[in-house]
Scaffold this active site. Structure first.
Site, short mmCIF file in Angstrom:
data_model
loop_
_atom_site.label_atom_id
_atom_site.label_comp_id
_atom_site.label_asym_id
_atom_site.label_seq_id
_atom_site.Cartn_x
_atom_site.Cartn_y
_atom_site.Cartn_z
N LYS A 192 0.89 -1.30 -0.18
CA LYS A 192 0.00 0.08 0.02
C LYS A 192 1.11 1.34 -0.12
O LYS A 192 1.62 1.74 0.92
CB LYS A 192 -0.71 0.13 1.27
CG LYS A 192 -2.21 0.72 1.20
CD LYS A 192 -2.08 2.25 1.05
CE LYS A 192 -2.45 3.27 2.03
NZ LYS A 192 -1.94 4.55 1.68
N GLU A 248 2.07 7.98 15.18
CA GLU A 248 0.45 8.02 15.33
C GLU A 248 -0.04 6.89 14.41
O GLU A 248 -0.95 6.08 15.07
CB GLU A 248 -0.12 9.18 14.97
CG GLU A 248 0.57 10.35 15.88
CD GLU A 248 1.83 10.67 15.59
OE1 GLU A 248 2.32 10.78 14.48
OE2 GLU A 248 2.54 11.29 16.67
N GLU A 267 8.51 0.94 11.23
CA GLU A 267 9.81 1.68 11.24
C GLU A 267 9.16 3.18 11.42
O GLU A 267 8.49 3.75 10.29
CB GLU A 267 10.34 1.64 9.93
CG GLU A 267 10.69 0.16 9.52
CD GLU A 267 11.68 -0.50 10.33
OE1 GLU A 267 12.56 0.43 10.80
OE2 GLU A 267 11.81 -1.63 10.48
N CYS A 301 13.20 10.69 8.01
CA CYS A 301 12.88 10.27 9.18
C CYS A 301 14.05 10.30 10.09
O CYS A 301 13.94 10.73 11.35
CB CYS A 301 12.40 8.90 9.03
SG CYS A 301 13.36 7.86 8.34
N LYS A 347 -0.35 20.51 2.69
CA LYS A 347 -0.47 20.43 3.94
C LYS A 347 0.82 20.30 4.53
O LYS A 347 1.02 20.66 5.80
CB LYS A 347 -1.16 19.08 3.98
CG LYS A 347 -1.55 18.55 5.37
CD LYS A 347 -2.22 17.02 5.14
CE LYS A 347 -2.14 16.25 6.54
NZ LYS A 347 -2.26 14.90 6.32
N GLU A 400 8.75 16.13 15.70
CA GLU A 400 9.28 15.89 14.32
C GLU A 400 8.55 16.76 13.39
O GLU A 400 7.28 16.86 13.35
CB GLU A 400 8.82 14.47 13.77
CG GLU A 400 9.45 13.93 12.29
CD GLU A 400 9.14 12.55 11.96
OE1 GLU A 400 8.18 12.19 12.27
OE2 GLU A 400 9.94 12.13 11.52
P1 NAD Z 1 1.70 8.34 7.84
O1 NAD Z 1 1.82 7.68 8.99
O2 NAD Z 1 0.73 9.55 7.86
O3 NAD Z 1 1.40 7.55 6.57
C1 NAD Z 1 2.05 6.45 6.23
C2 NAD Z 1 1.36 5.47 5.47
O4 NAD Z 1 0.30 4.83 6.21
C3 NAD Z 1 0.59 5.96 4.20
O5 NAD Z 1 0.31 5.10 3.37
C4 NAD Z 1 -0.88 6.28 4.80
O6 NAD Z 1 -1.84 6.09 3.60
C5 NAD Z 1 -0.89 4.94 5.74
N1 NAD Z 1 -2.03 5.21 6.71
C6 NAD Z 1 -2.42 6.40 7.07
N2 NAD Z 1 -3.59 6.01 7.90
C7 NAD Z 1 -3.82 4.49 8.22
C8 NAD Z 1 -4.63 3.81 8.96
N3 NAD Z 1 -5.35 4.18 9.68
N4 NAD Z 1 -4.17 2.49 8.91
C9 NAD Z 1 -3.26 2.03 7.96
N5 NAD Z 1 -2.50 2.82 7.35
C10 NAD Z 1 -2.69 4.12 7.10
O7 NAD Z 1 3.34 8.94 7.56
P2 NAD Z 1 3.54 10.06 6.16
O8 NAD Z 1 3.27 11.43 6.46
O9 NAD Z 1 3.31 9.16 4.93
O10 NAD Z 1 5.21 9.83 6.39
C11 NAD Z 1 6.00 10.33 7.34
C12 NAD Z 1 6.38 9.82 8.70
O11 NAD Z 1 7.00 8.67 8.16
C13 NAD Z 1 7.35 10.50 9.38
O12 NAD Z 1 6.86 10.32 10.81
C14 NAD Z 1 8.67 9.84 9.13
O13 NAD Z 1 9.51 9.91 10.05
C15 NAD Z 1 8.36 8.47 8.73
N6 NAD Z 1 9.39 7.52 8.24
C16 NAD Z 1 9.98 6.61 8.90
C17 NAD Z 1 10.87 5.90 8.11
C18 NAD Z 1 11.76 4.73 8.86
O14 NAD Z 1 12.28 4.02 8.19
N7 NAD Z 1 11.81 4.98 10.14
C19 NAD Z 1 11.28 6.19 6.85
C20 NAD Z 1 10.36 7.10 6.21
C21 NAD Z 1 9.37 7.71 6.73
#
Ligand code: NAD
Length: 497
Positions: A192, A248, A267, A301, A347, A400
């Site tokens: 996804k 979250e 992650e 991240c 956003k 963050e």
């Molecule tokens: P996000 O958590 O908003 O979304 C991530 C994914 O989750 C998207 O595909 C989104 O559609 C999906 N999602 C949203 N709500 C959901 C739900 N209720 N159930 C299941 N899936 C759902 O994160 P983002 O804004 O896309 O990315 C930024 C975040 O990702 C930052 O916190 C960043 O630090 C983190 N990140 C971490 C790593 C790592 O390797 N640790 C790598 C890249 C990004």
């Protein structure tokens, strides 16, 4: 939907974008949303629509998981020898390599990522897939156990359908990190991608079919988090879940997986620190920190977003960093000369600007004023690099931001620096900068996080585990031999002699 973009698109990219609404890939077929719902994805550098994409619904997700389960049991994928399976995955990596300019242009435009960085991400996917395939050839399917009066061994088998939910900042690179070990071990996958950046993953799903990966081994379900993502996370047919994104949403995904007892790997985000001692080359260190915070416009991240600088070099270091960041060329991701592109969406731009405002309201000092950036002729989501300073008890130093903003403060001695680094709920990655090797190792080990880097930031060599602790993740991380082993289940077999 035909794109109206005014760039020199490669003909293959123009063709791909013009064929929307782009479907998901389920069981090797292009599949429309069961409700006919679609969404658009835009070029963050111009605000223009790139393509329309089908939003997969819960029943579409269910079909994708079933397709992955069928492919696991009914195609030969799971039972192929590692060499034969590896040959197919090498074909996929080779084809990605052949089409690197196409995929890089798609990735660059969808994420607003500077083209050279997008090309680097595609190369990283290729390297990751080859790395895990090669490693899988050396995994013993059985381990004999020396046990008195019994014949005993453990057998390794793949699990079955594994799910992956990815964020928008590194869609193609993270897909490589996620699915390569799962596929090399013989599992099937459902991916996804994020709703902001689904294009390169859809392209990958199509490419898998073209190179002869059996139908259902790689499924792609684009759509929104609350529907598509939530349906995938709560699907009882999964054997493993890997989520990359915010803490979250990670909590929601882990809760949904917990209800089905599906093992989950998270992650998540970070609030990394860079600790700079007074024996460094100031100019060189400032250059590298400025590069780190502007890399993919700070939407990384593990970025160093808290810069802790020894008090004796604080003024010189602050000046050097300010000068480097002032000169960063902000521009469209495909324009030659651009050093920093836009953030991914309006956003996200509001989020970055909002943190600057809140940081100031809580008493941060402005070292380099950020704010909206104008790029001539482009109506994209641009911001300038910013530096704040002061007490770390500030929202901009604690949370963050996910933009090109660093928060500076000074420290007195090593103990104080380590305490400041560790005063956070996160635990992803930090760096220490010093020419004293003993101090470097000491501080690197004392910082509580999954990853510590010495005299560098953002290092991901294949073979070194990368993951987070505390609010930054759980489940073992990625990129190492352990990651591959996570995608085999173990059965112990024993008979009395
Ligand atoms: P996000 O958590 O908003 O979304 C991530 C994914 O989750 C998207 O595909 C989104 O559609 C999906 N999602 C949203 N709500 C959901 C739900 N209720 N159930 C299941 N899936 C759902 O994160 P983002 O804004 O896309 O990315 C930024 C975040 O990702 C930052 O916190 C960043 O630090 C983190 N990140 C971490 C790593 C790592 O390797 N640790 C790598 C890249 C990004």
């Amino acid at each position: 939907m035909a794109t109206t973009l005014k760039f020199d698109l490669l003909p293959e990219v123009a063709d791909f974008l013009s064929k929307g609404p782009l479907e998901g890939i389920v069981g090797g077929q292009a599949v429309a949303s069961s409700k006919g719902e679609t969404f658009t994805t835009v070029d963050p550098g111009s605000g223009e629509v790139l393509a329309e994409v089908h939003a997969m619904q819960a029943d579409d997700v269910d079909r994708a998981v079933q397709a992955a389960a069928r492919a696991f049991t009914s195609t030969k994928w799971a039972r192929l020898s590692p060499n034969d399976r590896g040959a197919m995955l090498h074909r996929l990596a080779d084809e990605v390599e052949r089409r690197k300019p196409i995929i890089a242009q798609i990735e660059s435009l969808d994420c607003g990522k500077v083209y050279a960085q997008a090309a680097g991400d595609v190369q990283n996917f290729i390297d990751t897939m080859r790395y895990f395939v090669e490693m899988s050839l050396h995994v013993e399917p059985r381990t004999t156990l020396a046990v008195p009066r019994h014949e005993a061994w453990t057998a390794r088998r793949p699990w079955g359908p594994c799910a992956f939910v990815f964020p928008w900042n590194f869609p193609f690179l993270l897909a490589g990190w996620g699915i390569s070990p799962a596929l090399a071990a013989g599992n099937t996958v459902v991916i996804k991608p994020a709703e902001d950046t689904p294009l390169s993953t859809i392209y990958l799903g199509r490419l898998a079919k073209e190179v002869g990966i059996p139908d259902g081994v790689i499924n792609v379900v684009p759509g929104f988090g609350e529907t598509t993502g939530a349906a995938l996370a709560s699907h009882p047919g999964l054997k493993r879940m890997s989520f990359t994104g915010s803490p979250e949403v990670g909590r929601l995904v882990a809760t949904a997986c917990g209800a089905n007892l599906v093992p989950v790997k998270l992650e998540l985000g970070g609030k990394g620190a860079a600790v700079v001692f007074n024996d460094v080359d100031i100019d060189d260190t400032a250059t590298k920190l400025a590069q780190a915070i502007t890399f993919h416009t700070g939407q990384v991240c593990c970025d160093a977003t808290r810069w802790l600088i020894h008090e004796s070099i604080y003024p010189e270091m602050v000046n050097a960093c300010t000068e480097k960041l002032r000169r960063v060329v902000v521009g469209h991701e495909l324009d030659a000369g651009t050093q920093m592109g836009p953030v991914v969406s309006e956003k996200q731009r509001k989020r970055v600007l909002g943190y600057l405002e809140r940081g100031l309201a809580e008493g941060a000092e402005v070292v380099l004023e950020g704010g909206p950036a104008e790029v001539s002729g482009r109506n994209g989501f641009y911001v300038k690099p910013a530096l704040l300073a002061g007490s770390l008890n500030n929202v901009a130093a604690r949370e963050e931001i996910f933009g090109p903003v660093a928060y500076l403060t000074s420290f007195r001695d090593e103990d104080q620096a380590v305490a400041m680094v560790n005063d956070t709920d996160y635990g992803l990655a930090n760096s220490v900068w010093t020419t004293d090797p003993a101090r470097a190792s000491r501080v690197a080990e004392a910082m509580v996080a999954g990853n510590s880097w010495i005299n560098a930031h953002n290092l991901f060599p294949h073979g070194v585990p990368y993951g987070g602790v505390n609010k930054s993740g759980m489940g073992g991380g990625v990129l190492s031999v352990d990651t591959l082993m996570d995608y085999y289940r173990s059965t112990s077999v024993v008979r009395p002699l």
